[in-house]
Design a protein around this motif. Sequence first.
Motif, PDB file in Angstrom:
ATOM      1  N   ASN A  54       0.838  -1.200   0.000  1.00 15.75           N
ATOM      2  CA  ASN A  54       0.000   0.000   0.000  1.00 15.75           C
ATOM      3  C   ASN A  54       0.872   1.250   0.000  1.00 15.75           C
ATOM      4  OD1 ASN A  54       0.482  -1.009   2.895  1.00 15.75           O
ATOM      5  ND2 ASN A  54      -0.034   1.131   3.219  1.00 15.75           N
ATOM      6  N   ASN A  55       0.427   2.280  -0.691  1.00 19.28           N
ATOM      7  CA  ASN A  55       1.169   3.537  -0.825  1.00 19.28           C
ATOM      8  C   ASN A  55       2.565   3.327  -1.410  1.00 19.28           C
ATOM      9  OD1 ASN A  55      -0.947   4.995   0.359  1.00 19.28           O
ATOM     10  ND2 ASN A  55      -0.180   4.570   2.414  1.00 19.28           N
ATOM     11  N   ASP A  56       2.746   2.223  -2.099  1.00 17.90           N
ATOM     12  CA  ASP A  56       4.069   1.882  -2.627  1.00 17.90           C
ATOM     13  C   ASP A  56       3.894   1.338  -4.042  1.00 17.90           C
ATOM     14  OD1 ASP A  56       6.747   1.415  -2.806  1.00 17.90           O
ATOM     15  OD2 ASP A  56       6.752  -0.402  -1.591  1.00 17.90           O
ATOM     16  N   SER A  57       3.706   2.227  -4.982  1.00 18.68           N
ATOM     17  CA  SER A  57       3.415   1.814  -6.353  1.00 18.68           C
ATOM     18  C   SER A  57       4.664   1.537  -7.164  1.00 18.68           C
ATOM     19  CB  SER A  57       2.584   2.891  -7.055  1.00 18.68           C
ATOM     20  OG  SER A  57       3.265   4.140  -7.018  1.00 18.68           O
ATOM     21  N   THR A  58       5.821   2.035  -6.698  1.00 24.70           N
ATOM     22  CA  THR A  58       7.055   1.922  -7.467  1.00 24.70           C
ATOM     23  C   THR A  58       8.255   1.744  -6.540  1.00 24.70           C
ATOM     24  OG1 THR A  58       6.154   3.391  -9.175  1.00 24.70           O
ATOM     25  CG2 THR A  58       8.525   3.046  -9.191  1.00 24.70           C
ATOM     26  N   ASP A  59       9.205   0.930  -6.971  1.00 18.31           N
ATOM     27  CA  ASP A  59      10.496   0.815  -6.293  1.00 18.31           C
ATOM     28  C   ASP A  59      11.588   1.130  -7.310  1.00 18.31           C
ATOM     29  OD1 ASP A  59       9.555   0.146  -3.799  1.00 18.31           O
ATOM     30  OD2 ASP A  59       9.667  -2.016  -4.140  1.00 18.31           O
ATOM     31  N   ILE A  60      12.526   1.990  -6.924  1.00 15.69           N
ATOM     32  CA  ILE A  60      13.624   2.358  -7.816  1.00 15.69           C
ATOM     33  C   ILE A  60      14.956   1.972  -7.181  1.00 15.69           C
ATOM     34  CG2 ILE A  60      14.778   4.218  -9.066  1.00 15.69           C
ATOM     35  CD1 ILE A  60      12.184   5.766  -9.071  1.00 15.69           C
ATOM     36  N   TYR A  61      15.780   1.265  -7.954  1.00 13.08           N
ATOM     37  CA  TYR A  61      17.096   0.843  -7.502  1.00 13.08           C
ATOM     38  C   TYR A  61      18.154   1.360  -8.474  1.00 13.08           C
ATOM     39  CZ  TYR A  61      14.295  -2.575  -4.903  1.00 13.08           C
ATOM     40  OH  TYR A  61      13.366  -3.173  -4.095  1.00 13.08           O
ATOM     41  N   LYS A  62      19.387   1.434  -7.987  1.00 17.19           N
ATOM     42  CA  LYS A  62      20.486   1.784  -8.869  1.00 17.19           C
ATOM     43  C   LYS A  62      21.676   0.878  -8.603  1.00 17.19           C
ATOM     44  CE  LYS A  62      22.762   5.365  -6.061  1.00 17.19           C
ATOM     45  NZ  LYS A  62      23.229   6.780  -6.055  1.00 17.19           N
ATOM     46  N   ARG A 133       5.940  -4.458 -14.159  1.00 22.07           N
ATOM     47  CA  ARG A 133       6.583  -3.705 -15.226  1.00 22.07           C
ATOM     48  C   ARG A 133       8.011  -3.363 -14.801  1.00 22.07           C
ATOM     49  NH1 ARG A 133       4.574   2.264 -17.430  1.00 22.07           N
ATOM     50  NH2 ARG A 133       6.148   2.530 -19.075  1.00 22.07           N
ATOM     51  N   LEU A 134       8.945  -3.454 -15.729  1.00 17.87           N
ATOM     52  CA  LEU A 134      10.342  -3.126 -15.438  1.00 17.87           C
ATOM     53  C   LEU A 134      10.843  -2.108 -16.455  1.00 17.87           C
ATOM     54  CD1 LEU A 134      13.011  -3.600 -13.934  1.00 17.87           C
ATOM     55  CD2 LEU A 134      13.492  -5.461 -15.543  1.00 17.87           C
ATOM     56  N   GLU A 135      11.356  -0.997 -15.938  1.00 12.12           N
ATOM     57  CA  GLU A 135      11.983   0.025 -16.777  1.00 12.12           C
ATOM     58  C   GLU A 135      13.446   0.145 -16.378  1.00 12.12           C
ATOM     59  OE1 GLU A 135       9.316   3.708 -17.028  1.00 12.12           O
ATOM     60  OE2 GLU A 135       8.310   2.471 -15.515  1.00 12.12           O
ATOM     61  N   VAL A 136      14.314   0.261 -17.371  1.00 15.60           N
ATOM     62  CA  VAL A 136      15.748   0.381 -17.112  1.00 15.60           C
ATOM     63  C   VAL A 136      16.249   1.713 -17.664  1.00 15.60           C
ATOM     64  CG1 VAL A 136      18.031  -0.635 -17.481  1.00 15.60           C
ATOM     65  CG2 VAL A 136      16.032  -2.122 -17.240  1.00 15.60           C
ATOM     66  N   TYR A 137      16.975   2.438 -16.827  1.00 16.86           N
ATOM     67  CA  TYR A 137      17.530   3.735 -17.204  1.00 16.86           C
ATOM     68  C   TYR A 137      19.046   3.699 -17.068  1.00 16.86           C
ATOM     69  CZ  TYR A 137      12.768   5.557 -16.454  1.00 16.86           C
ATOM     70  OH  TYR A 137      11.409   5.784 -16.505  1.00 16.86           O
ATOM     71  N   MET A 138      19.716   4.504 -17.861  1.00 16.95           N
ATOM     72  CA  MET A 138      21.162   4.671 -17.719  1.00 16.95           C
ATOM     73  C   MET A 138      21.448   6.145 -17.499  1.00 16.95           C
ATOM     74  SD  MET A 138      24.322   3.642 -20.230  1.00 16.95           S
ATOM     75  CE  MET A 138      26.020   3.822 -19.648  1.00 16.95           C
ATOM     76  N   TYR A 177      23.212   2.399 -13.624  1.00 18.28           N
ATOM     77  CA  TYR A 177      21.931   1.956 -14.175  1.00 18.28           C
ATOM     78  C   TYR A 177      20.856   1.998 -13.084  1.00 18.28           C
ATOM     79  CZ  TYR A 177      24.496   0.330 -18.271  1.00 18.28           C
ATOM     80  OH  TYR A 177      25.282   0.276 -19.396  1.00 18.28           O
ATOM     81  N   TYR A 178      19.641   2.353 -13.494  1.00 17.21           N
ATOM     82  CA  TYR A 178      18.511   2.427 -12.573  1.00 17.21           C
ATOM     83  C   TYR A 178      17.435   1.442 -13.025  1.00 17.21           C
ATOM     84  CZ  TYR A 178      20.488   6.802 -10.805  1.00 17.21           C
ATOM     85  OH  TYR A 178      21.314   7.755 -10.251  1.00 17.21           O
ATOM     86  N   PHE A 179      16.812   0.777 -12.065  1.00 18.79           N
ATOM     87  CA  PHE A 179      15.755  -0.186 -12.361  1.00 18.79           C
ATOM     88  C   PHE A 179      14.488   0.251 -11.631  1.00 18.79           C
ATOM     89  CE2 PHE A 179      19.856  -2.356 -12.213  1.00 18.79           C
ATOM     90  CZ  PHE A 179      19.950  -2.795 -13.523  1.00 18.79           C
ATOM     91  N   LYS A 180      13.440   0.514 -12.398  1.00 14.78           N
ATOM     92  CA  LYS A 180      12.165   0.976 -11.850  1.00 14.78           C
ATOM     93  C   LYS A 180      11.165  -0.170 -11.931  1.00 14.78           C
ATOM     94  CE  LYS A 180       8.893   4.833 -12.343  1.00 14.78           C
ATOM     95  NZ  LYS A 180       8.588   6.048 -13.149  1.00 14.78           N
ATOM     96  N   VAL A 181      10.770  -0.683 -10.772  1.00 12.41           N
ATOM     97  CA  VAL A 181       9.848  -1.813 -10.683  1.00 12.41           C
ATOM     98  C   VAL A 181       8.473  -1.308 -10.255  1.00 12.41           C
ATOM     99  CG1 VAL A 181       9.410  -4.027  -9.571  1.00 12.41           C
ATOM    100  CG2 VAL A 181      11.763  -3.308 -10.019  1.00 12.41           C
ATOM    101  N   SER A 182       7.437  -1.694 -10.996  1.00 10.50           N
ATOM    102  CA  SER A 182       6.083  -1.238 -10.675  1.00 10.50           C
ATOM    103  C   SER A 182       5.064  -2.275 -11.137  1.00 10.50           C
ATOM    104  CB  SER A 182       5.803   0.116 -11.335  1.00 10.50           C
ATOM    105  OG  SER A 182       5.934   0.023 -12.752  1.00 10.50           O
TER     106      SER A 182
END
Length: 273
Positions: A54-62, A133-138, A177-182
């Motif tokens: 709850n209240n946690d729609s996304t996790d971002i890691y690097k 869903r997984l998004e990857v950023y550099m 690199y960043y990984f956005k998990v949602s």
Amino acid sequence: MSEVSGIPSASSGNYWEKTLADVNDVDETFANARDMGYTRLNYARVTTVGKLANNDSTDIYKITAQSNGILSVSLRNDKSEEEEKVLDLSKYDEFLDELKQQIDPEGYAKEQEEKKEAEAKAKLLEYTAPGMRLEVYMEKNGRQVLIGDSDAEEGSDLRETLDSILKGEYKAKKGTYYFKVSRDDTVKDDEELSYAMQVMQGTSYKHDYLLTESSSEDTKNKTTSIVPSTSSNGALSGVNALQIQATRYQATAQMLQVGYLNMASIYNKNSQY
């Protein structure tokens, strides 16, 4: 990566554990991304275990890739584990396939071709992490640039890059690199999803790192609070700055109100009329 504890592992190297503190919603920014440490070619495998609550729609890691080389990411959630517990009917499927080949070889060939096309179009995460869903950023020139997205259109550069990362075929360059998990749009916004994400370069490793994301106070209390976050240049993020400013205005108004009431009380006590 800061090492909390290390014990011999069943792998070819050592095993280390670390705990990461989760944040929620508006505080979930690239500046507040949980640091997974580093990896380099055939050296370190890093696994993080987390949960979207709850209240946690996304996790971002690097994570920092210290060398050029193949970068692979594996994402698995608890829904995929449930599917694996279903009765294994593979032997019966093989028997039916043999019968189809004998009775209707042309129909069987067409069916297999259609099956391959459907598998090619399907998102890879549907098999290992359904509903996610997984998004990857550099990081490039101080900015986080999207390079891969599991929800991108089939055949697009973003989709192909993400698929190559999941297959362990992506030729990564040194950098952050960043990984956005949602959650994706197939699940409800409040559905809890426990997951494990594994990152490594190459095909082997000497050190195995396990990072466990601890639930935030917001998740425990089912509330939403604000933690001041900073941008890459050290300045407060726009959202946090506005909310902090609003809080200060509210506090000032309350102080003025209390002051006015106190002054009115003093005036009434000392009034001769």
